[in-house]
Design an enzyme around this catalytic site. Structure first.
Site, PDB file in Angstrom:
ATOM      1  N   SER A  36      -3.129-126.398  66.532  1.00 19.48           N
ATOM      2  CA  SER A  36      -3.112-127.854  66.210  1.00 19.48           C
ATOM      3  C   SER A  36      -1.572-128.722  66.016  1.00 19.48           C
ATOM      4  O   SER A  36      -1.585-130.087  66.763  1.00 19.48           O
ATOM      5  CB  SER A  36      -4.207-129.008  65.795  1.00 19.48           C
ATOM      6  OG  SER A  36      -3.907-128.166  64.184  1.00 19.48           O
TER       7      SER A  36
ATOM      8  N   LYS B  78      -2.054-135.363  67.260  1.00 21.64           N
ATOM      9  CA  LYS B  78      -3.180-137.026  66.919  1.00 21.64           C
ATOM     10  C   LYS B  78      -2.433-138.041  67.678  1.00 21.64           C
ATOM     11  O   LYS B  78      -3.745-138.789  68.306  1.00 21.64           O
ATOM     12  CB  LYS B  78      -3.040-136.557  65.522  1.00 21.64           C
ATOM     13  CG  LYS B  78      -3.686-136.161  64.716  1.00 21.64           C
ATOM     14  CD  LYS B  78      -3.480-136.806  63.063  1.00 21.64           C
ATOM     15  CE  LYS B  78      -4.758-136.431  62.585  1.00 21.64           C
ATOM     16  NZ  LYS B  78      -4.237-135.164  61.590  1.00 21.64           N
TER      17      LYS B  78
ATOM     18  N   GLU C 186      -6.563-146.134  58.488  1.00 24.08           N
ATOM     19  CA  GLU C 186      -6.052-145.936  57.232  1.00 24.08           C
ATOM     20  C   GLU C 186      -6.062-144.290  57.516  1.00 24.08           C
ATOM     21  O   GLU C 186      -5.291-143.755  58.451  1.00 24.08           O
ATOM     22  CB  GLU C 186      -7.567-145.861  56.503  1.00 24.08           C
ATOM     23  CG  GLU C 186      -8.265-144.098  56.386  1.00 24.08           C
ATOM     24  CD  GLU C 186      -9.052-144.109  57.472  1.00 24.08           C
ATOM     25  OE1 GLU C 186      -8.718-145.221  58.464  1.00 24.08           O
ATOM     26  OE2 GLU C 186      -9.048-143.067  58.564  1.00 24.08           O
TER      27      GLU C 186
HETATM   28  C1  LIG Z   1      -5.042-134.275  61.410  1.00 18.07           C
HETATM   29  C2  LIG Z   1      -4.844-132.708  61.488  1.00 18.07           C
HETATM   30  C3  LIG Z   1      -5.403-131.686  61.792  1.00 18.07           C
HETATM   31  C4  LIG Z   1      -7.786-132.312  61.533  1.00 18.07           C
HETATM   32  O1  LIG Z   1      -7.329-133.070  62.058  1.00 18.07           O
HETATM   33  P1  LIG Z   1      -9.273-132.554  63.498  1.00 18.07           P
HETATM   34  O2  LIG Z   1      -9.532-134.181  64.005  1.00 18.07           O
HETATM   35  O3  LIG Z   1      -9.915-131.958  62.487  1.00 18.07           O
HETATM   36  O4  LIG Z   1      -7.961-132.576  64.736  1.00 18.07           O
HETATM   37  C5  LIG Z   1      -5.380-130.588  62.156  1.00 18.07           C
HETATM   38  N1  LIG Z   1      -4.699-130.177  62.683  1.00 18.07           N
HETATM   39  C6  LIG Z   1      -3.350-130.736  61.791  1.00 18.07           C
HETATM   40  C7  LIG Z   1      -1.476-130.302  62.938  1.00 18.07           C
HETATM   41  C8  LIG Z   1      -3.466-132.146  62.172  1.00 18.07           C
HETATM   42  O5  LIG Z   1      -2.845-133.528  61.598  1.00 18.07           O
END
Ligand SMILES: *Cc1c(COP(=O)(O)O)cnc(C)c1O
Length: 405
Positions: A388, A101, A123
């Site tokens: 992610s 993010k 938000e």
């Molecule tokens: C917020 C989040 C997501 C989901 O958000 P996307 O916009 O779909 O990428 C996925 N993995 C993690 C670790 C997150 O914090």
């Protein structure tokens, strides 16, 4: 590469179009007042993102503050346990703050700085986007207002503390059910009043144009790095790329690097407890076309056509729609969207921790779970997973609920 009539050599030049459409999806369905604000951001972005000072500043920040490039790791033990397919992970868990993010939050906040804004507004539901944006605001010396429902504030105390520690102002929203939806409304209302001095920072490839495009562009560094690193490591491209899809930002980041390659691409949505409406958040799999939160996409609706209640063990994935570009790639067939359940996800969470020494975010565990199934189907080849984020934030909850396996 031409795919179903779309030329992916020039894809990023034409998608989205000037008005923010990916085919019929996207756009900016907002009040005239907000439309003006979105146009101002659009114009600024188109000029600023091409300027040499912006590009070199963003490049420097990624290297010196975020710790990019993040590596790719070969999952040797998990691969040999599953068979002959080689699994790899792009380590966004090693990006500063522990997830992807920050990639778009640093971009959005740098844009705010270049536009002469004093404040960023957003938000947050589970608090992950709020923490990333508060980090970016602290770095640039911008004020930061994060709108959060009072129910979520109680549930997510550590993230609330983090945001405050980083100097953000957490604004409690008490209307309605006092969760994410009300927080979105309150944040947009505040932004409408104040848009000359501040900028709204959306947390995924969602919302009115230009956000789906901007957030994708800022996240595309993941795909650019990953493609280059994978080629260098193995001399080839992966056979498949897999990412989890909530709003879809980490997925668009890695997918964008491989859309023009002969690579199978998979987006993984949360099936939660099952296929009944309310038990999952698999909008692309089970949803229909509709407009919400300022954009046209595929979404889950209740009997009144309103955004349906959704559920996933991963709070970062429980959103009733996905970004318009995913809806477009879905209809086109260029990306295949499939689901994994909470149970399969938990299994992957424990397995990756134990076999590889990587505790994944519960969101990212969805992608790992799907890749584990895919590896068995493929029999040979390679899969690149976008990891992610890291799982520290999920550990306490998972151990309390499911124990140490
Ligand atoms: C917020 C989040 C997501 C989901 O958000 P996307 O916009 O779909 O990428 C996925 N993995 C993690 C670790 C997150 O914090």
């Amino acid at each position: 590469m031409n795919y179903n009539g779309i030329d992916f050599d020039t894809y990023f030049k034409y998608y989205p179009d000037q008005n923010g459409y990916f085919g019929k999806y996207g756009g900016a369905y907002v009040s005239p007042e907000l439309k003006k604000a979105m146009e101002e951001i659009s114009e600024a972005y188109f000029t600023i993102c091409k300027s040499r000072t912006f590009i070199s500043e963003l490049r420097r920040i990624r290297k010196e503050f975020q710790g990019r490039p993040t590596p790719i790791s070969h999952l040797e033990r998990l691969s040999s346990k599953l068979g002959n397919v080689q699994l790899y992970v792009k380590r966004e868990d090693l990006n500063h703050t522990g997830a992807h993010k920050l990639n778009h939050c640093m971009g959005e906040a740098l844009l705010a700085k270049f536009m002469g804004k004093k404040k960023v507004i957003a938000e947050t539901g589970a608090g992950q986007h709020g923490v990333a944006l508060a980090t970016a605001a602290a770095y640039f010396g911008l004020e930061c207002d994060i709108y959060m429902g009072s129910v979520d504030i109680k549930k997510q105390a550590p993230n609330v503390a983090r945001m405050k520690l980083l100097g953000a102002n957490v604004v409690e929203v008490t209307e309605g059910l006092a969760t994410l939806k009300e927080a979105v409304d309150a944040a947009f209302a505040a932004y409408c009043k104040d848009y000359k001095d501040c900028i709204y920072c959306i947390g995924s490839v969602l919302g009115p144009h230009p956000f789906p495009m901007m957030v994708r562009d800022f996240q595309s560094i993941v795909g650019i790095e990953a493609r280059e690193q994978f080629l260098e490591m193995t001399g080839e491209l992966p056979d498949a790329v897999v990412a989890c899809v909530g709003g879809g930002s980490n997925a668009m980041g890695i997918f964008s690097g491989f859309l023009n390659d002969p690579v199978e691409i998979y987006g993984v949505e949360p099936l939660g407890r099952g296929a009944t409406l309310g038990d999952h958040a698999a909008s692309l799999k089970y949803g229909t076309e509709g407009i919400m939160h300022g954009f046209n996409s595929i979404m889950l609706k209740d009997e009144n056509g309103e955004p349906a209640p959704v559920y996933s063990v991963a709070s970062g994935l429980d959103y009733p729609s996905s970004g318009p570009e995913h809806a477009f790639l879905h209809d086109l067939g260029r990306v295949k969207y499939d689901v994994v359940s909470d149970d399969e996800t938990l299994e992957a969470f424990y397995t990756l921790s134990r076999l590889e020494g990587i505790i994944p975010a519960i969101e990212s565990s969805h992608a790992v779970a799907y890749a584990m199934k895919l590896a068995k189907e493929m029999g040979k080849g390679s899969i690149l997973i976008n990891l992610s984020g890291r799982g520290d934030k999920d550990m306490d909850y998972i151990i309390e609920k499911y124990g140490l396996r």
